[in-house]
Design a protein around this motif. Structure first.
Motif: not given
Length: 548
Positions: A366-368, A395-398, A370-375, A319-323
């Protein structure tokens, strides 16, 4: 006749100050400690785990009376550490706090509440319990520094407290440098041990609160570019896929040895710590394993298991690799906010936002998550002053990718967040919507009421423990004995430059009298100004106030 160093009793307020200084110091050094993280696995989270654990421990003191006895303060701190422990390093940190609590109980039994004796016994007990907690202790880790600290403190028993804490910190700094050569994983990466570096932060925090002078340390850096999960020279943890943690309530603590043996067979990095001060013993359990289900079932056979946390190392790395292999988001727009208190969560949820609760601290993961869960294709995030800017950048970078855009609005309070949500328009373009929200948040002046936990100098003068402080932003501008008095004075200051609407989020400990007085004061003195008063329920502040 007592020796000099043993004649100084411990003020419980000093322990509070130390806890807050530890939390601040670990937060400040979080990135550096993460960069040093090689052992037991190079997952760059030791600093985050220690900061999260200490923040949770310090937050537990907010509900402890200002005049509480030393044993109550230290035990609450230790319990908060065990309950909020994250990762191997967080569990070890909780044992440092547990050693201090046990030393405080011992001092009460021996009727010797001297500072030196508390520190000496606390370090000795922490060293013993931390080493017992780890199935396979290694030298060159925080365990080594704990032993050095205990030995130096014992040798300095007759010294003044300031000299004792300075000696312990300085000798541990020397021992930290030596960790690089004590473990092949550290030597190969050219770094000192991350957990040991975090412990030195805690020792330096004690020096600060005892002497008033902060130690200056060099930046401990090293290259980790060549260290990875698949490195053959890393310890066995690199071959396991999951980190499992949970809290266990066991009626029969004698069987914990069998649990440790079973977990050793399932994986490695086994750490089990507990508090045997109650009839039903409480334990925090940690293991790296390929069989998370079996690790949890092993605990269930001994008692009640709760707060289960399972992290997948390989998934986190992926997941640390965006996209990477990311499917298209299902939702068009989402707003994510950090909040404290049940009432605040209800307000934000009603406004259409997803909420990350931070009542006991917050971890960037936790924030990262939640961002993924928002989808969502477009996500607006508001930290509300509850997470460091550097962590939001991380968090934004990941979490950001070609399919997911993120906008961070720099809100410093929940009342600013409410102003932003009031103008949120999902029908607008993402950029226009985010700009309008940021503009509304920036136009909201904000303040807060808090209870003083220590005597200190402020812009409004010197406050005492238990005083009510009124802050505008981060500056203390009001000091009063009563909540109502402080609240009305703060409102007058904030409305001195005008305003059309006042929004107040009442905390869990705001008195009914203060709440009533606020409403009466605004209706009487500012009849043309609209008041919106909500029950936020946050514990960190008596109230938050926003003026638009």
């Amino acid at each position: 006749m007592r020796r000099i160093g043993e004649s100084v009793p411990v003020n419980p307020g000093l322990i509070r100050d130390w806890a807050y200084a530890c939390a601040t110091g670990l937060e400040a050094q979080r990135a550096e400690i993460n960069d040093l993280n090689v052992f037991p696995i190079p997952d760059a989270d030791t600093g985050s785990n220690m900061a999260f654990t200490m923040a949770g421990a310090a937050a537990a003191l907010d509900s402890v009376d200002a005049d509480a006895a030393l044993s109550i303060v230290t035990r609450s701190l230790a319990d908060g550490g065990v309950a909020n422990a994250r990762g191997n390093s967080g569990i070890i940190l909780s044992q440092i706090l547990m050693g201090l609590a046990d030393a405080s109980d011992l001092a009460a039994a021996e009727q010797d509440a001297s500072f030196n004796r508390l520190v000496i016994n606390g370090l000795r007990l922490a060293s013993l319990s931390a080493r017992r907690a780890v199935s396979e202790p290694r030298e060159g880790t925080v365990l080594t520094l704990l032993q050095v600290a205990a030995d130096v403190a014992a040798a300095e028993v007759a010294s003044p407290p300031a000299d004792l804490v300075r000696a312990v910190a300085d000798e541990c700094a020397v021992a930290l440098e030596a960790t690089t050569d004590q473990m092949i994983e550290l030597s190969k990466a050219g770094v000192v041990d991350a957990g040991a570096r975090g412990f030195l932060v805690m020792l330096d925090a004690m020096v600060l609160v005892v002497t008033g002078v902060a130690n200056r340390r060099r930046a401990y850096r090293g290259s980790m570019a060549h260290v990875g999960h698949g490195d053959e020279e890393c310890s066995g943890s690199g071959d396991t896929d999951f980190e499992v943690m949970y809290l266990l309530t066991a009626a029969d603590g004698a069987r914990i040895g069998a649990l440790r043996t079973e977990l050793d067979d399932l994986g490695d990095s086994v750490v089990i710590v507990g508090d045997s001060s109650t009839a039903a013993e409480q334990f925090s359990v940690h293991v790296h394993t390929d069989e998370p289900g079996a690790a949890i079932e092993a605990g269930l056979r001994l008692g009640e298991v709760r707060e289960i946390r399972i992290s997948c190392f390989l998934l986190d790395d992926h997941r640390s690799r965006p996209g990477a292999n990311e499917p298209p988001p299902r939702n068009k727009r989402a707003v994510l906010v950090l909040a404290q208190g049940d009432g605040s969560q209800e307000l934000f949820t009603a406004a259409g936002a997803a909420v990350v609760r931070t009542d006991h601290g917050v971890h960037p993961a936790m924030v990262a998550e939640a961002i993924r869960s928002a989808d969502s294709a477009h996500t607006i995030v508001m930290g509300n002053g509850m997470i460091a800017s550097a962590d939001l950048v991380s968090v934004g970078a990941k979490a950001r990718s070609a399919l997911r855009s993120l906008v961070f609005i720099p809100t410093l309070s929940m009342v600013q967040c409410l102003s932003a949500l009031a103008v949120h328009d999902p029908g607008e373009s993402p950029d226009v919507d985010a700009f309008a929200m940021a503009e509304a948040a920036a136009a909201t002046r904000w303040g807060s009421l808090r209870r003083s936990n220590s005597k200190m100098m402020t812009l409004a003068g010197t406050c005492e423990i238990g005083d009510t402080l009124g802050l505008i932003g981060s500056d203390v501008l009001v000091i009063a004995k009563e909540q109502a008095e402080a609240a009305t004075a703060l409102i007058d200051l904030m409305l001195a430059t005008g305003g059309e609407m006042v929004t107040i989020l009442a905390g869990a400990e705001l008195s009914d009298d203060a709440r009533d007085r606020i409403g009466d004061h605004l209706r009487r003195e500012y009849p043309g100004i609209e008041l919106a008063l909500y029950h936020g329920g946050q514990s960190s502040q008596l109230l938050q106030i926003g003026v638009e």
